[in-house]
Design a protein around this motif. Structure first.
Motif, mmCIF file in Angstrom:
data_model
loop_
_atom_site.group_PDB
_atom_site.id
_atom_site.type_symbol
_atom_site.label_atom_id
_atom_site.label_comp_id
_atom_site.label_asym_id
_atom_site.label_seq_id
_atom_site.Cartn_x
_atom_site.Cartn_y
_atom_site.Cartn_z
ATOM 1 N N VAL A 175 0.842 -1.186 0.000
ATOM 2 C CA VAL A 175 0.000 0.000 0.000
ATOM 3 C C VAL A 175 0.880 1.239 0.000
ATOM 4 C CG1 VAL A 175 -1.779 1.255 1.267
ATOM 5 C CG2 VAL A 175 -1.806 -1.234 1.227
ATOM 6 N N SER A 176 0.587 2.158 -0.885
ATOM 7 C CA SER A 176 1.405 3.369 -1.012
ATOM 8 C C SER A 176 1.245 4.263 0.217
ATOM 9 C CB SER A 176 0.983 4.148 -2.264
ATOM 10 O OG SER A 176 -0.389 4.494 -2.204
ATOM 11 N N LEU A 177 2.356 4.826 0.654
ATOM 12 C CA LEU A 177 2.353 5.723 1.808
ATOM 13 C C LEU A 177 1.867 7.104 1.401
ATOM 14 C CD1 LEU A 177 5.744 4.785 3.526
ATOM 15 C CD2 LEU A 177 3.466 3.834 3.937
ATOM 16 N N GLU A 178 1.296 7.819 2.354
ATOM 17 C CA GLU A 178 0.827 9.185 2.128
ATOM 18 C C GLU A 178 1.563 10.118 3.078
ATOM 19 O OE1 GLU A 178 -3.379 9.674 2.197
ATOM 20 O OE2 GLU A 178 -3.777 7.837 1.064
ATOM 21 N N PRO A 179 1.768 11.360 2.656
ATOM 22 C CA PRO A 179 2.483 12.303 3.539
ATOM 23 C C PRO A 179 1.643 12.669 4.759
ATOM 24 C CG PRO A 179 1.646 13.428 1.581
ATOM 25 C CD PRO A 179 1.418 11.962 1.358
ATOM 26 N N ARG A 180 2.295 12.773 5.891
ATOM 27 C CA ARG A 180 1.621 13.168 7.119
ATOM 28 C C ARG A 180 1.602 14.692 7.212
ATOM 29 N NH1 ARG A 180 4.509 10.224 10.442
ATOM 30 N NH2 ARG A 180 5.878 11.909 11.112
ATOM 31 N N LEU A 181 0.491 15.245 7.640
ATOM 32 C CA LEU A 181 0.333 16.700 7.654
ATOM 33 C C LEU A 181 0.825 17.344 8.940
ATOM 34 C CD1 LEU A 181 -3.211 17.102 6.037
ATOM 35 C CD2 LEU A 181 -0.961 17.131 4.937
ATOM 36 N N GLY A 182 0.972 16.553 9.995
ATOM 37 C CA GLY A 182 1.393 17.122 11.275
ATOM 38 C C GLY A 182 2.368 16.217 11.990
ATOM 39 N N GLU A 183 3.022 16.769 13.011
ATOM 40 C CA GLU A 183 3.994 16.017 13.807
ATOM 41 C C GLU A 183 3.606 16.042 15.277
ATOM 42 O OE1 GLU A 183 6.441 14.238 12.616
ATOM 43 O OE2 GLU A 183 6.053 14.832 10.540
ATOM 44 N N GLY A 184 2.314 16.083 15.548
ATOM 45 C CA GLY A 184 1.854 16.168 16.925
ATOM 46 C C GLY A 184 1.932 14.838 17.658
#
Length: 404
Positions: A175-184
């Motif tokens: 499954v292709s990875l997606e970029p994460r929008l936050g680092e919380g």
């Protein structure tokens, strides 16, 4: 393993053929279980022996021979899954019932492997080529199976539900990875008053899908018993009742999937409670509400999207997280009816928010021992316990809610 699901358009003749294939699968599985039970001790029955037994069944029964040979093997593999689970529970000395294999009476699917079916060039139709007479099925759905090679399809299932038949394609791909929008970093405390409360003070409302439709479901259930047994009207009433439960199940799954995706997309560390829901539902006063909250489904989606967004998920032992002060660490005893945490240090928080902060603190204390990868297997560390529990997650995308 990625699963794509399509709604199938079937005729009456195809419905009969599919149901016959499903009954044959159930027959093979049950015969394999009986073969394992009756086998002498000196004969070690393993997965290969059960596959060979399916070949013997094909020679003995004509209706078994009509089913594809690999579909027969899939049926015996289901039996072996139940047997191996029983062996594993015995080796681990699991407390309580060990899950002794039982005969199946409500099978609703038939599974083919790499043969017994062929896809149309448009990939919107599939033809089953065995002797059961299923033939060509039209597929409805929004999944783009064109993007995947046919060789990556390792399994094809026909699943019967109360609103019709579905065809599932199991693809052996990453499954292709997606970029994460936050680092919380966030801690989650699930409950019945709110679906979850996080360490940032946010409360997610509990949708209570079953409670909202309970009156309609009970009415549909009463209508079943008003119809005469064996009549068509009773069958229609039963299907209407089943569709209502199916809708609730889909609502729970889509709700958990949406929340799990949002949480993992915005946070690099997600801590949650490691709850034993199976034991919690033994409380008959809270069982319906706990099942309606569907915490287990939410946990599985968290673990799935943690892999997809390369986040870290940590399962924390919930012991004393509600009683301990998240600010100074002092134990403040309180009953379940007390919804506000007040400590002598001046900390005053909503009870669930305080618990969520404690869950996050426990996870951060041990986060160095936790990791997740992009292969579909997430490692969840049980913090606060003596053992490390590894939870396997399967990359499965749920179908769109257009049929709910």
């Amino acid at each position: 393993m990625l699963v794509l699901e399509y709604k199938a358009v079937v005729s009456k003749q195809q419905t009969t053929a599919i149901e016959e294939a499903i009954r044959t699968t159930q027959f093979i599985r049950n015969k394999a279980i009986r073969f394992w039970i009756d086998a002498p001790r000196e004969l070690k029955v393993n997965k290969i022996a059960l596959n060979n037994y399916s070949t013997a069944l094909r020679k003995e029964f004509v209706f078994v021979e009509q089913l594809n040979s690999m579909a027969c093997q899939s049926a015996t593999e289901r039996a072996w899954t139940a047997i191996s689970r029983f062996y594993d529970n015995c080796k681990k000395s699991k407390v309580g019932k060990k899950g002794y294999p039982r005969f199946q009476h409500d099978n609703r699917s038939v599974e083919y492997k790499t043969c017994g079916w062929s896809l149309h060039q448009t990939k919107r139709r599939i033809t089953f080529t065995d002797k059961k007479g299923i033939g060509e099925l039209k597929l409805l759905g929004k999944w783009d199976i064109h993007a995947y090679p046919v060789k990556s399809i390792k399994r094809v299932r026909i699943v019967k539900r109360s609103d019709g038949f579905y065809v599932q394609f199991c693809l052996d791909i990453e499954v292709s990875l997606e970029p994460r929008l936050g680092e919380g970093e966030i801690g989650l405390d699930v409950g019945l008053e709110f679906f979850y409360s996080d360490s940032n003070g946010h409360h997610e409302e509990n949708p209570r899908f079953l409670r909202k439709t309970e009156k309609s479901i009970k009415h549909a259930q009463r209508q079943i018993y008003k119809k005469e047994k064996g009549k068509n009207q009773r069958r229609i009433a039963r299907q209407r009742y089943q569709r209502k439960h199916l809708r609730v199940s889909r609502q729970r799954n889509e709700h958990s999937k949406r929340l799990g995706r949002d949480v993992c997309k915005l946070n690099s560390l997600v801590a949650y409670e490691d709850l034993n829901v199976k034991n919690m539902v033994l409380n008959h006063c809270l069982a319906k509400s706990i099942n309606d909250a569907s915490w287990g489904i939410f946990r599985r989606w968290l673990e799935y999207f943690a892999v997809k967004f390369n986040s870290t998920v940590v399962a924390v032992n919930p012991k004393m997280t509600s009683q301990k002060c998240s600010d100074c660490g002092i134990i403040v005893k309180k009953s379940l009816s007390t919804r506000t945490h007040k400590c002598s240090c001046g900390c005053e928080l909503q009870r669930d928010v305080n618990a969520a902060k404690n869950i996050l603190n426990l996870a951060k204390a041990r986060v160095g021992h936790t990791q997740s990868n992009a292969t579909g297997v997430g490692t969840s560390t049980l913090v606060g316990a003596n053992l490390l529990e590894q939870v396997l997650t399967v990359n499965v995308e749920s179908p769109p809610s257009m049929y709910s």
